[in-house]
Each structure stands twice: as C-alpha cells, then as structure tokens.
Design a protein around this motif. Structure first.
Motif, PDB file in Angstrom:
ATOM      1  N   PRO A 197       0.856  -1.038   0.143  1.00  0.00           N
ATOM      2  CA  PRO A 197      -0.187   0.010   0.237  1.00  0.00           C
ATOM      3  C   PRO A 197       0.527   1.040  -0.188  1.00  0.00           C
ATOM      4  N   ALA A 198       1.706   1.010   0.653  1.00  0.00           N
ATOM      5  CA  ALA A 198       2.814   2.675   0.546  1.00  0.00           C
ATOM      6  C   ALA A 198       3.501   2.408  -0.636  1.00  0.00           C
ATOM      7  N   MET A 199       3.760   1.397  -1.248  1.00  0.00           N
ATOM      8  CA  MET A 199       4.567   1.715  -2.832  1.00  0.00           C
ATOM      9  C   MET A 199       3.287   2.293  -3.840  1.00  0.00           C
ATOM     10  N   VAL A 200       2.027   2.167  -3.352  1.00  0.00           N
ATOM     11  CA  VAL A 200       0.891   1.938  -4.164  1.00  0.00           C
ATOM     12  C   VAL A 200       0.616   4.327  -3.924  1.00  0.00           C
ATOM     13  N   GLN A 201       0.123   4.091  -2.824  1.00  0.00           N
ATOM     14  CA  GLN A 201      -0.103   5.737  -2.239  1.00  0.00           C
ATOM     15  C   GLN A 201       1.355   6.748  -2.995  1.00  0.00           C
ATOM     16  N   PHE A 202       2.378   5.793  -2.965  1.00  0.00           N
ATOM     17  CA  PHE A 202       3.443   7.171  -3.194  1.00  0.00           C
ATOM     18  C   PHE A 202       3.529   7.148  -4.265  1.00  0.00           C
ATOM     19  N   LEU A 203       3.738   5.939  -5.632  1.00  0.00           N
ATOM     20  CA  LEU A 203       3.391   6.212  -6.728  1.00  0.00           C
ATOM     21  C   LEU A 203       2.145   7.982  -7.029  1.00  0.00           C
ATOM     22  N   ARG A 204       1.094   7.354  -6.942  1.00  0.00           N
ATOM     23  CA  ARG A 204      -0.075   7.880  -7.158  1.00  0.00           C
ATOM     24  C   ARG A 204      -0.102   9.208  -6.375  1.00  0.00           C
ATOM     25  N   SER A 205       1.085   9.631  -5.554  1.00  0.00           N
ATOM     26  CA  SER A 205       1.508  11.358  -5.100  1.00  0.00           C
ATOM     27  C   SER A 205       1.909  11.306  -6.111  1.00  0.00           C
ATOM     28  N   ALA A 206       3.430  10.837  -6.262  1.00  0.00           N
ATOM     29  CA  ALA A 206       4.107  11.446  -7.125  1.00  0.00           C
ATOM     30  C   ALA A 206       4.296  11.445  -8.743  1.00  0.00           C
TER      31      ALA A 206
END
Length: 310
Positions: A81-90
């Motif tokens: 989930p942290a990877m998904v959140q990071f990519l969406r934010s980035a």
C-alpha cells in the motif's frame, strides 16, 4: 540537474541497476552533469538485490523527482500500500514515470496505466493483462511511451529505456555517444520485438550460424540454398539436411522469418513506403510480403504500420 529516482524493493532484479551507468555516462557526455540518481525504497536502508547483495537506499518522502522508475523482479510480488500511495502522490509532481519488467505491476496497481499502452517482460505480460484489464498490454515490445509514462520489457531492456530517456532529454547525438561507451547497439527501437528470429533458431554449429549471419546481412539477395550453403561451406544437399536438423525449419522458412523481422523493424522505426520495405528486405514485391506477414502475424503489414504511426 534532473533528479532520477529508482524505486527498489527486496529481491529486485539487479540488472536494472545498469540504468545508472547510462545516466552516469550521459553526465560525462555533456558540458555539465544533467542527472542525479537516487535509490529509494519504502523503508530506506539496505535493500537486497536478486543477486543477494544489498544496496543503500533512502525512504519514500516528499522529495520531488523529474523521473521515477520502478525496478523489476524475477517474480510477481504483491505491491505494498505504501508503494501505491507513493506512486499516486508522485504522479502529481513527477514529469515522467516508468517501470522495468514487473515494475509495471506497481504502476498498474496505482491506476497509472489505466487506458494506457504498456509492456513488461513477455513471460509476465499475460498475468498483467488478466489482473489489470484496463491496461492495453503489448507483450512483444522493448519499451512503450504513452504520455508521461514509460514501460519496458525485462532484463536488458532497461538500458534501451534509459537510452530512450537520454535521447528525449539530450538528443540523439548524446544518446549515440552513450551507447558507444556502453558498447551496445544504439538503442533498440521501442516497437522492436522482444523476440529474435536468430535466438529462436538456435543453430548449434558455427557453419549454420555463419549462414544465418550471412543471410541477415544480405536480405536483399535471393538467398538460394546454394548461396547459403556456400556461406556454410557445405554442399546444398548437406546444408539443407543439417540446417533443418539444427533449427527445425527449412532454410526458406527461416529466411522468410528473418525478412519479416527486418521488415517489421523498418516500419516501426521509420516511415518507409511499403514498396521500399518489401524491396530492402528481399521480398521483392508488396504482395509477397503481405502473405508472409499474414502467416507470421495474422495481419497485413499496413495494419502494423498504421498502429505504429498512431
């Protein structure tokens, strides 16, 4: 300075780090360094590669990147989930996003490939398409650029992608200079097939390999069995027998496949008229090439040409 972030995680495919050399050499090919490179991961610290050694990384944070690339893996692993959140934010602040091999899974999980064309390693492409039906997966591509998202096949395709990014930023001349320093062919075209006729034929002796190499270099010639046999230093009868035993194909079929591969590459890397492609690859006329394309791909060359121009 353009900051590039390579997103890694435990077990990522170590070959992806070859991208670093591409950007490093691009820095030496210009008057001033252009790229800075960072390895980033969910928790930071040491992250183990697929080869078993570790690399030092920094944790996901609010830093801005010009380019973010998700590294690939030998396996398909769950995306955190942290990877998904990071990519969406980035994705809101990063000029371009990309992936190598199974890194496309992370982009797809974040919804960043919805409605886009994308590729990955051929052996993982069916799984990507099944899990994410909104993605337009094209498994037989070295890399694909759709908008600000770049996806690449696995393994050595990371270098092709990196060279394409350098070419986009700094021009073809710099990219060619970097490719020469890397001792690689100036990058394969994105549309080029992940598969190679020469690799699939897998000749077992130097003589048959020599004949195939000769054929690839002389596709405009008639390439009769006698001509190929001469390149292999065998009699025509012996050549035909040995060729079939080693490759599982007749010489005529193998030459047709080499011509189809060369013709497709010409159409994917330029805007050559169909008649010119047919002549330069030894088909002689467009009708003969059309029949060969239908046998190989189930569609005529004009369809493939239009798809690549679109």
């Amino acid at each position: 300075m353009l900051p590039i972030g390579l997103i890694v995680y435990p077990g990522f495919q170590v070959l992806g780090l070859a991208m670093c050399a591409t950007f490093e050499l691009a820095n030496t090919a210009t008057d001033e360094p252009v790229y800075s490179i960072s390895l980033v991961s969910e928790h930071g610290g040491t992250v183990q590669t697929s080869a078993g050694f570790g690399v030092e990384t920094t944790a996901f944070d609010q830093r801005s990147f010009d380019t973010l690339l998700v590294m690939g893996d030998n396996l398909i692993r769950p995306v955190s989930p942290a990877m998904v959140q990071f990519l969406r934010s980035a994705s809101q602040t990063t000029r371009r996003l990309g992936s190598i091999c199974t890194g496309a899974i992370a982009l797809a999980e974040a919804g960043l490939l919805d409605g886009r064309r994308a590729t990955t390693h051929w052996c993982h492409a069916p799984a990507l398409q099944k899990a994410y039906p909104k993605v337009k997966v094209e498994e037989d591509r070295i890399f694909i650029n759709d908008g600000n998202v770049w996806t690449a096949a696995g393994m050595s395709a990371c270098v092709d992608l990196a060279l394409a990014l350098v070419e986009k930023d700094l021009g073809a001349q710099v990219a060619r200079r970097v490719a020469r320093q890397l001792v690689v062919y100036h990058r394969r075209a994105g549309g080029q097939s992940q598969f190679s006729v020469m690799l699939e034929l897998e000749p077992k002796t130097d003589r048959i390999q020599a004949a195939l190499t000769y054929a690839k270099q002389n596709l405009k010639s008639a390439l009769s069995v006698e001509e190929l046999a001469g390149a292999a230093n065998l009699s025509p009868r012996q050549f035909s027998r040995v060729f079939h035993a080693e490759t599982g194909q007749s010489p005529a079929k193998a030459i047709e496949n080499l011509r189809v591969e060369a013709a497709r590459l010409m159409m994917e890397t330029g805007r050559h008229p169909i008649d010119v492609v047919a002549t330069d690859t030894g088909f002689g006329d467009r009708e003969r090439m059309r029949r060969a394309f239908i046998r190989a791909f189930g569609q005529p060359p004009q369809v493939i040409q239009r798809a690549n121009r679109g």
